[in-house]
Design a protein around this motif. Structure first.
Motif, PDB file in Angstrom:
ATOM      1  N   LEU A  59       0.845  -1.194   0.000  1.00 51.50           N
ATOM      2  CA  LEU A  59       0.000   0.000   0.000  1.00 51.50           C
ATOM      3  C   LEU A  59       0.881   1.245   0.000  1.00 51.50           C
ATOM      4  O   LEU A  59       1.907   1.294   0.684  1.00 51.50           O
ATOM      5  CB  LEU A  59      -0.901   0.024   1.235  1.00 51.50           C
ATOM      6  CG  LEU A  59      -1.710  -1.244   1.530  1.00 51.50           C
ATOM      7  CD1 LEU A  59      -2.534  -1.041   2.792  1.00 51.50           C
ATOM      8  CD2 LEU A  59      -2.599  -1.601   0.352  1.00 51.50           C
ATOM      9  N   ILE A  60       0.482   2.245  -0.771  1.00 49.48           N
ATOM     10  CA  ILE A  60       1.198   3.517  -0.817  1.00 49.48           C
ATOM     11  C   ILE A  60       0.217   4.626  -0.456  1.00 49.48           C
ATOM     12  O   ILE A  60      -0.836   4.763  -1.090  1.00 49.48           O
ATOM     13  CB  ILE A  60       1.807   3.780  -2.210  1.00 49.48           C
ATOM     14  CG1 ILE A  60       2.743   2.635  -2.604  1.00 49.48           C
ATOM     15  CG2 ILE A  60       2.555   5.110  -2.238  1.00 49.48           C
ATOM     16  CD1 ILE A  60       3.320   2.781  -3.999  1.00 49.48           C
ATOM     17  N   ARG A  61       0.542   5.391   0.557  1.00 50.53           N
ATOM     18  CA  ARG A  61      -0.289   6.524   0.985  1.00 50.53           C
ATOM     19  C   ARG A  61       0.521   7.807   0.912  1.00 50.53           C
ATOM     20  O   ARG A  61       1.745   7.791   1.060  1.00 50.53           O
ATOM     21  CB  ARG A  61      -0.795   6.327   2.413  1.00 50.53           C
ATOM     22  CG  ARG A  61      -1.666   5.089   2.633  1.00 50.53           C
ATOM     23  CD  ARG A  61      -2.137   5.052   4.081  1.00 50.53           C
ATOM     24  NE  ARG A  61      -2.992   3.899   4.378  1.00 50.53           N
ATOM     25  CZ  ARG A  61      -2.548   2.732   4.781  1.00 50.53           C
ATOM     26  NH1 ARG A  61      -1.237   2.535   4.930  1.00 50.53           N
ATOM     27  NH2 ARG A  61      -3.380   1.740   5.047  1.00 50.53           N
ATOM     28  N   GLN A  89      -7.758  -7.128  -4.620  1.00 50.40           N
ATOM     29  CA  GLN A  89      -8.203  -5.736  -4.658  1.00 50.40           C
ATOM     30  C   GLN A  89      -9.040  -5.401  -3.428  1.00 50.40           C
ATOM     31  O   GLN A  89      -8.866  -4.344  -2.803  1.00 50.40           O
ATOM     32  CB  GLN A  89      -9.025  -5.486  -5.929  1.00 50.40           C
ATOM     33  CG  GLN A  89      -9.530  -4.052  -6.063  1.00 50.40           C
ATOM     34  CD  GLN A  89     -10.745  -3.943  -6.964  1.00 50.40           C
ATOM     35  OE1 GLN A  89     -11.460  -4.923  -7.164  1.00 50.40           O
ATOM     36  NE2 GLN A  89     -10.989  -2.759  -7.492  1.00 50.40           N
ATOM     37  N   ARG A  90      -9.947  -6.293  -3.057  1.00 52.03           N
ATOM     38  CA  ARG A  90     -10.797  -6.040  -1.890  1.00 52.03           C
ATOM     39  C   ARG A  90      -9.983  -5.978  -0.598  1.00 52.03           C
ATOM     40  O   ARG A  90     -10.247  -5.141   0.275  1.00 52.03           O
ATOM     41  CB  ARG A  90     -11.885  -7.107  -1.790  1.00 52.03           C
ATOM     42  CG  ARG A  90     -13.022  -6.902  -2.771  1.00 52.03           C
ATOM     43  CD  ARG A  90     -14.207  -7.776  -2.417  1.00 52.03           C
ATOM     44  NE  ARG A  90     -13.944  -9.170  -2.748  1.00 52.03           N
ATOM     45  CZ  ARG A  90     -14.250  -9.714  -3.917  1.00 52.03           C
ATOM     46  NH1 ARG A  90     -14.800  -8.982  -4.864  1.00 52.03           N
ATOM     47  NH2 ARG A  90     -14.011 -10.987  -4.146  1.00 52.03           N
ATOM     48  N   VAL A  91      -9.000  -6.864  -0.482  1.00 54.46           N
ATOM     49  CA  VAL A  91      -8.155  -6.851   0.717  1.00 54.46           C
ATOM     50  C   VAL A  91      -7.391  -5.527   0.829  1.00 54.46           C
ATOM     51  O   VAL A  91      -7.331  -4.904   1.897  1.00 54.46           O
ATOM     52  CB  VAL A  91      -7.179  -8.041   0.693  1.00 54.46           C
ATOM     53  CG1 VAL A  91      -6.104  -7.882   1.761  1.00 54.46           C
ATOM     54  CG2 VAL A  91      -7.930  -9.350   0.890  1.00 54.46           C
ATOM     55  N   MET A  92      -6.827  -5.067  -0.272  1.00 53.56           N
ATOM     56  CA  MET A  92      -6.049  -3.833  -0.250  1.00 53.56           C
ATOM     57  C   MET A  92      -6.949  -2.612  -0.043  1.00 53.56           C
ATOM     58  O   MET A  92      -6.583  -1.672   0.672  1.00 53.56           O
ATOM     59  CB  MET A  92      -5.249  -3.704  -1.547  1.00 53.56           C
ATOM     60  CG  MET A  92      -4.201  -4.786  -1.714  1.00 53.56           C
ATOM     61  SD  MET A  92      -3.266  -4.670  -3.268  1.00 53.56           S
ATOM     62  CE  MET A  92      -2.363  -3.142  -3.016  1.00 53.56           C
ATOM     63  N   ALA A  93      -8.130  -2.620  -0.657  1.00 54.24           N
ATOM     64  CA  ALA A  93      -9.048  -1.498  -0.477  1.00 54.24           C
ATOM     65  C   ALA A  93      -9.509  -1.391   0.965  1.00 54.24           C
ATOM     66  O   ALA A  93      -9.609  -0.285   1.524  1.00 54.24           O
ATOM     67  CB  ALA A  93     -10.255  -1.659  -1.409  1.00 54.24           C
ATOM     68  N   GLN A  94      -9.779  -2.539   1.594  1.00 56.08           N
ATOM     69  CA  GLN A  94     -10.195  -2.528   2.989  1.00 56.08           C
ATOM     70  C   GLN A  94      -9.086  -1.981   3.878  1.00 56.08           C
ATOM     71  O   GLN A  94      -9.341  -1.203   4.808  1.00 56.08           O
ATOM     72  CB  GLN A  94     -10.579  -3.938   3.427  1.00 56.08           C
ATOM     73  CG  GLN A  94     -11.125  -4.011   4.855  1.00 56.08           C
ATOM     74  CD  GLN A  94     -11.584  -5.411   5.221  1.00 56.08           C
ATOM     75  OE1 GLN A  94     -11.363  -6.359   4.481  1.00 56.08           O
ATOM     76  NE2 GLN A  94     -12.212  -5.539   6.375  1.00 56.08           N
ATOM     77  N   LEU A 154      -6.794   0.139   2.996  1.00 57.67           N
ATOM     78  CA  LEU A 154      -6.653   1.565   2.709  1.00 57.67           C
ATOM     79  C   LEU A 154      -7.840   2.371   3.208  1.00 57.67           C
ATOM     80  O   LEU A 154      -7.756   3.604   3.325  1.00 57.67           O
ATOM     81  CB  LEU A 154      -6.500   1.782   1.198  1.00 57.67           C
ATOM     82  CG  LEU A 154      -5.163   1.383   0.587  1.00 57.67           C
ATOM     83  CD1 LEU A 154      -5.266   1.360  -0.943  1.00 57.67           C
ATOM     84  CD2 LEU A 154      -4.058   2.348   1.023  1.00 57.67           C
ATOM     85  N   GLY A 155      -8.963   1.705   3.462  1.00 56.38           N
ATOM     86  CA  GLY A 155     -10.157   2.411   3.903  1.00 56.38           C
ATOM     87  C   GLY A 155     -10.864   3.149   2.780  1.00 56.38           C
ATOM     88  O   GLY A 155     -11.514   4.179   3.010  1.00 56.38           O
ATOM     89  N   ILE A 156     -10.759   2.639   1.549  1.00 55.99           N
ATOM     90  CA  ILE A 156     -11.412   3.252   0.393  1.00 55.99           C
ATOM     91  C   ILE A 156     -12.182   2.178  -0.364  1.00 55.99           C
ATOM     92  O   ILE A 156     -11.951   0.982  -0.163  1.00 55.99           O
ATOM     93  CB  ILE A 156     -10.396   3.943  -0.548  1.00 55.99           C
ATOM     94  CG1 ILE A 156      -9.357   2.937  -1.051  1.00 55.99           C
ATOM     95  CG2 ILE A 156      -9.719   5.110   0.155  1.00 55.99           C
ATOM     96  CD1 ILE A 156      -8.365   3.534  -2.055  1.00 55.99           C
TER      97      ILE A 156
END
Length: 349
Positions: free
Chosen positions: A55-57, A115-120, A122-124
């Motif tokens: 993840l990149i923020r 994708q769902r795991v990473m989105a969760q 990231l909170g988006i």
């Protein structure tokens, strides 16, 4: 390297016996505004081996790193980023994702689950929105359609030039293509500003000689005119692009005409439209759709009828400008996508 060759190469280097270093993938395949995760492309997941999600923020008070399909270009983004005293980047490594046997056999399922795991994390939201070329599209049933049809953009250009599009469609002959140049296009539409002409002409698909089919122009202008109801508009589309049959007077809308209509009006990539046409024709022996079949599909189908009614009635303000519908409105493109979460907002919003 073609996609097939790249996929085969990735399968080989992903084998346990391979001593090559790890490969970095950006599964969205493009840049976004960080409001949501776009649909992951399956290329990184074809091999069916474990992946390391990263993840990149950018937790900065001012967003200067968004570079998406609309808004500031890459040079402006680089200038804004370089103008900041510092830019903070957080990189987080999630646990390695080990695919199940089903995911190993199905790259699309594997990609969607990661994708769902990473989105969760990231909170988006995780969306079905993806890019085909430079155009963002979303999946509606078995069809891919533009998140915001280019037809609406064409309308903005023409209204800004003071053009009333309703009078131009008489020059197109049903069932017969008439190729026109950019100069003739400008004369037909009575446009004089070179930038406006180039922008409007560029909306239509050009052949190898830089010519466009005037039927495409006539249909787009008829859709933007707003003077026809949907039944009249779909009848005009059929009449323009249906083909005469050698064995009788009946006309059928074949694959190419169907794909052209959906590309013009909905922004659907032609391969997706061609696949849907083949599916619609499976019910009978014909290689094309009759007017009745086409109108049943475009006006009365529970899913696609709603899609046509949304995209063929672009919203206007009282001053005649177009605006993107709210993603939560009942007829908006994102509300049609089989219950998917809200699509990412466009950059610059």
């Amino acid at each position: 390297m073609t996609r097939l060759l790249a996929a085969e190469w990735w399968r080989r280097v992903s084998r346990p016996s391979s001593h090559l270093p790890c490969v970095l993938f950006f599964p969205e395949g493009t840049c976004s505004n960080k409001k949501a995760l776009l649909k992951f492309k399956p290329g990184a997941f074809i091999a069916g081996v474990p992946v390391q999600p990263v993840l990149i923020r950018y937790p900065n008070s001012l967003d200067t790193t968004s570079w998406a399909w609309r808004g500031p270009g890459v040079l402006q983004v680089l200038w804004l980023t370089a103008s900041q005293p510092c830019s903070i980047v957080d990189v987080e490594f999630l646990p390695v994702y080990h695919p199940s046997p089903e995911e190993s056999r199905d790259p699309t399922l594997y990609a969607n689950n990661v994708q769902r795991v990473m989105a969760q994390a990231l909170g988006i939201p995780a969306t079905e929105c993806e890019f085909v070329g430079s155009l963002p599209v979303i999946v509606v049933g078995r069809l891919k359609v533009a998140l915001e049809p280019q037809l609406w953009e064409l309308g903005k250009v023409l209204r800004k030039a003071g053009l009333s599009p309703g009078y131009v469609d008489a020059g197109a002959e049903p069932g017969r293509s008439r190729m026109i140049s950019q100069e003739e296009f400008a004369r037909q539409l009575q446009l004089s500003d070179p930038q406006t002409v180039a922008g409007a002409f560029g909306y239509f698909q050009q052949d190898t000689q830089g010519l466009v089919d005037f039927r495409d122009v006539a249909l787009a202008l008829a859709a933007l005119d707003g003077g026809r109801n949907l039944e009249e508009l779909t009848r005009l589309a059929f009449e323009l692009f249906a083909e005469e049959q050698a064995e009788g007077p009946n006309r059928l809308l074949c694959k190419d005409g169907f794909s052209t209509i959906l590309h013009l009006l909905l922004g659907s990539p032609r391969p997706a439209a061609a696949a849907l046409h083949a599916e619609l024709c499976q019910a009978g022996p014909s290689r094309g759709l009759s007017l009745c079949q086409f109108q049943n599909f475009s006006l009365h189908d529970p899913l696609y009828g709603k899609l046509f009614s949304t995209y063929l009635r672009p919203p206007h303000t009282s001053r005649g400008t177009s605006q993107t519908p709210n993603a939560s409105s009942p007829g908006s493109p994102t509300a049609l996508a089989n219950g998917t979460v809200q699509a990412p907002k466009q950059k610059g919003d």
